[in-house]
Scaffold this motif. Structure first.
Motif, PDB file in Angstrom:
ATOM      1  N   ILE A 166       1.063  -1.278  -0.066  1.00 16.72           N
ATOM      2  CA  ILE A 166       0.070  -0.080   0.008  1.00 16.72           C
ATOM      3  C   ILE A 166       0.777   1.199  -0.031  1.00 16.72           C
ATOM      4  CG2 ILE A 166      -1.800   1.220   1.187  1.00 16.72           C
ATOM      5  CD1 ILE A 166      -2.671  -1.292   2.427  1.00 16.72           C
ATOM      6  N   THR A 167       0.648   2.220  -0.936  1.00 14.80           N
ATOM      7  CA  THR A 167       1.433   3.380  -1.007  1.00 14.80           C
ATOM      8  C   THR A 167       1.122   4.265   0.138  1.00 14.80           C
ATOM      9  OG1 THR A 167       1.441   3.376  -3.405  1.00 14.80           O
ATOM     10  CG2 THR A 167       1.795   5.645  -2.255  1.00 14.80           C
ATOM     11  N   THR A 168       2.283   4.621   1.175  1.00 20.03           N
ATOM     12  CA  THR A 168       1.982   5.266   2.262  1.00 20.03           C
ATOM     13  C   THR A 168       2.189   6.872   2.135  1.00 20.03           C
ATOM     14  OG1 THR A 168       2.516   3.457   3.473  1.00 20.03           O
ATOM     15  CG2 THR A 168       2.725   5.497   4.627  1.00 20.03           C
ATOM     16  N   ILE A 169       1.498   7.693   2.599  1.00 17.15           N
ATOM     17  CA  ILE A 169       1.451   8.956   2.761  1.00 17.15           C
ATOM     18  C   ILE A 169       1.608   9.333   3.984  1.00 17.15           C
ATOM     19  CG2 ILE A 169       0.561  11.471   2.141  1.00 17.15           C
ATOM     20  CD1 ILE A 169      -0.712  10.066  -0.424  1.00 17.15           C
ATOM     21  N   LEU A 170       2.692  10.229   4.425  1.00 20.87           N
ATOM     22  CA  LEU A 170       2.809  10.505   5.816  1.00 20.87           C
ATOM     23  C   LEU A 170       2.888  12.142   6.211  1.00 20.87           C
ATOM     24  CD1 LEU A 170       3.551  10.204   8.965  1.00 20.87           C
ATOM     25  CD2 LEU A 170       5.859  10.340   8.386  1.00 20.87           C
ATOM     26  N   VAL A 186       8.324   5.478   3.880  1.00 23.11           N
ATOM     27  CA  VAL A 186       7.285   6.424   3.411  1.00 23.11           C
ATOM     28  C   VAL A 186       7.458   6.651   1.849  1.00 23.11           C
ATOM     29  CG1 VAL A 186       6.683   8.680   3.749  1.00 23.11           C
ATOM     30  CG2 VAL A 186       7.316   7.435   5.908  1.00 23.11           C
ATOM     31  N   ASP A 187       6.361   6.551   1.284  1.00 23.14           N
ATOM     32  CA  ASP A 187       6.445   6.844  -0.195  1.00 23.14           C
ATOM     33  C   ASP A 187       6.346   8.277  -0.483  1.00 23.14           C
ATOM     34  OD1 ASP A 187       6.392   4.133  -1.547  1.00 23.14           O
ATOM     35  OD2 ASP A 187       4.703   4.108  -0.188  1.00 23.14           O
ATOM     36  N   ILE A 188       5.397   9.045   0.265  1.00 31.05           N
ATOM     37  CA  ILE A 188       5.368  10.575   0.186  1.00 31.05           C
ATOM     38  C   ILE A 188       5.265  10.967   1.337  1.00 31.05           C
ATOM     39  CG2 ILE A 188       3.962  12.432  -0.993  1.00 31.05           C
ATOM     40  CD1 ILE A 188       2.957  10.286  -2.975  1.00 31.05           C
TER      41      ILE A 188
END
Length: 322
Positions: A166-170, A186-188
């Protein structure tokens, strides 16, 4: 893993905080020890996690929320407000005791200060997170999380999302030091200029300094950094490019939840398969509209409003609307 690699995944899951927001409005904020008369008061759904879930839902993404609410008089406010925005609350757990509270003060210049008391939010644990993410992974493209959850869980949340593809945005707010293991998952990352400054140690005041701070995040393993600069726009730093996406000119009334509108719309756009630059433009429009209204969740704009602002901007400046 790209969010476009698994067509069946178009959902957004938000793991985070939920509060009852008690907001006062006054011409100015009181000095230390001073009492002043205010102009208005609101009691609405809040919390960075809940706000981002509402924003993603309003943006049109199938959205689920993972968090904890108390069994007190604010329980109904939380449940009804999230449900009204179309957010799936299957993984919202009710715990004994009071719901989280945020006390917000807003002055006539649209500036605010906030005291948040976690309360029920402190009950969030790895077991609840694992159960929710495992169940939601087959239909979820993007995970949004923040730092209002217990700090010991951030590494678990981001690590589990990485394992599940799952793409993770923090959204690193409130800003706090994090171990490198978190950054690598963290992806973004989406800090504002203050948060980017606190985390990187680089004073961020404009696009060039934001680019330096963005590079700091990438050096720690983050896939991309999107640093918001208020009316200076958004600085998007990736391993191959650095770009600035302009802000939308609006008259600010209350900046509460503007960042949450931004994050929710960013996640929803990416989950739908949008490219990062296009997703940031959509997010910027949502954040701009949020500052034109009072309150947290009540200020979060609907998709029609956001699309209209994008269309106006395209007509006025020759930009390409999404």
């Amino acid at each position: 893993m790209s969010v476009t690699e698994i067509p069946s995944r178009r959902g957004v899951v938000v793991v985070g905080s939920v509060t009852a927001d008690l907001t006062t409005f006054s011409q100015r904020l009181p000095a230390r020890g001073e009492t002043i008369l205010g102009d208005d008061f609101t009691l609405v759904l809040g919390g960075k996690g809940a706000n981002q879930a509402v924003a993603a839902g309003l943006a049109g993404a199938p959205t689920s929320f993972v968090g904890c609410v108390g069994d007190d008089l604010f329980h109904r406010l939380v449940v009804e407000s999230l449900s009204a925005a179309g957010v799936d609350i299957t993984h919202l757990r009710t715990v004994q005791g009071p719901t989280g509270i945020a006390h917000i003060r807003v002055d006539d210049s649209a500036q605010n200060d906030i005291v948040t008391v976690p309360l029920a939010n402190s009950a969030l644990d790895a077991t609840q997170i694992d159960r929710a993410l495992t169940a939601l992974a087959p239909t979820t493209a993007v995970l949004l999380t923040q730092l209002e959850t217990p700090s010991t869980l951030t590494e678990y949340i981001t690590g589990r999302a990485r394992e599940l593809g799952i793409t993770t945005i923090l959204d690193p707010a409130p800003a706090a030091p994090l171990p490198d293991a978190v950054w690598r998952n963290v992806d973004i990352v989406t800090p504002n200029e203050t948060e980017a400054t606190l985390l990187s140690g680089i004073t961020v005041t404009d696009a060039p300094s934001a680019a330096l701070a963005g590079a700091w995040f990438l050096e720690r393993g983050v896939g991309a950094a999107v640093i918001t600069l208020a009316d200076q726009g958004s600085c998007v730093v990736t391993p191959t490019s650095t770009t600035v996406i302009g802000a939308f000119p609006v008259t600010a009334i209350d900046t509460t939840a503007a960042g949450d509108a931004y994050a929710g719309y960013l996640g929803a756009a990416l989950a739908s398969g949008a490219e990062l630059a296009d997703a940031v433009q959509l997010a910027a429009a949502a954040g701009a509209l949020a500052v034109t209204k009072r309150g947290a969740s009540p200020s979060l704009p609907g998709r029609e409003e956001v699309d209209a602002l994008l269309a106006e901007n395209a007509a006025a400046e020759g930009a390409t609307a999404l």
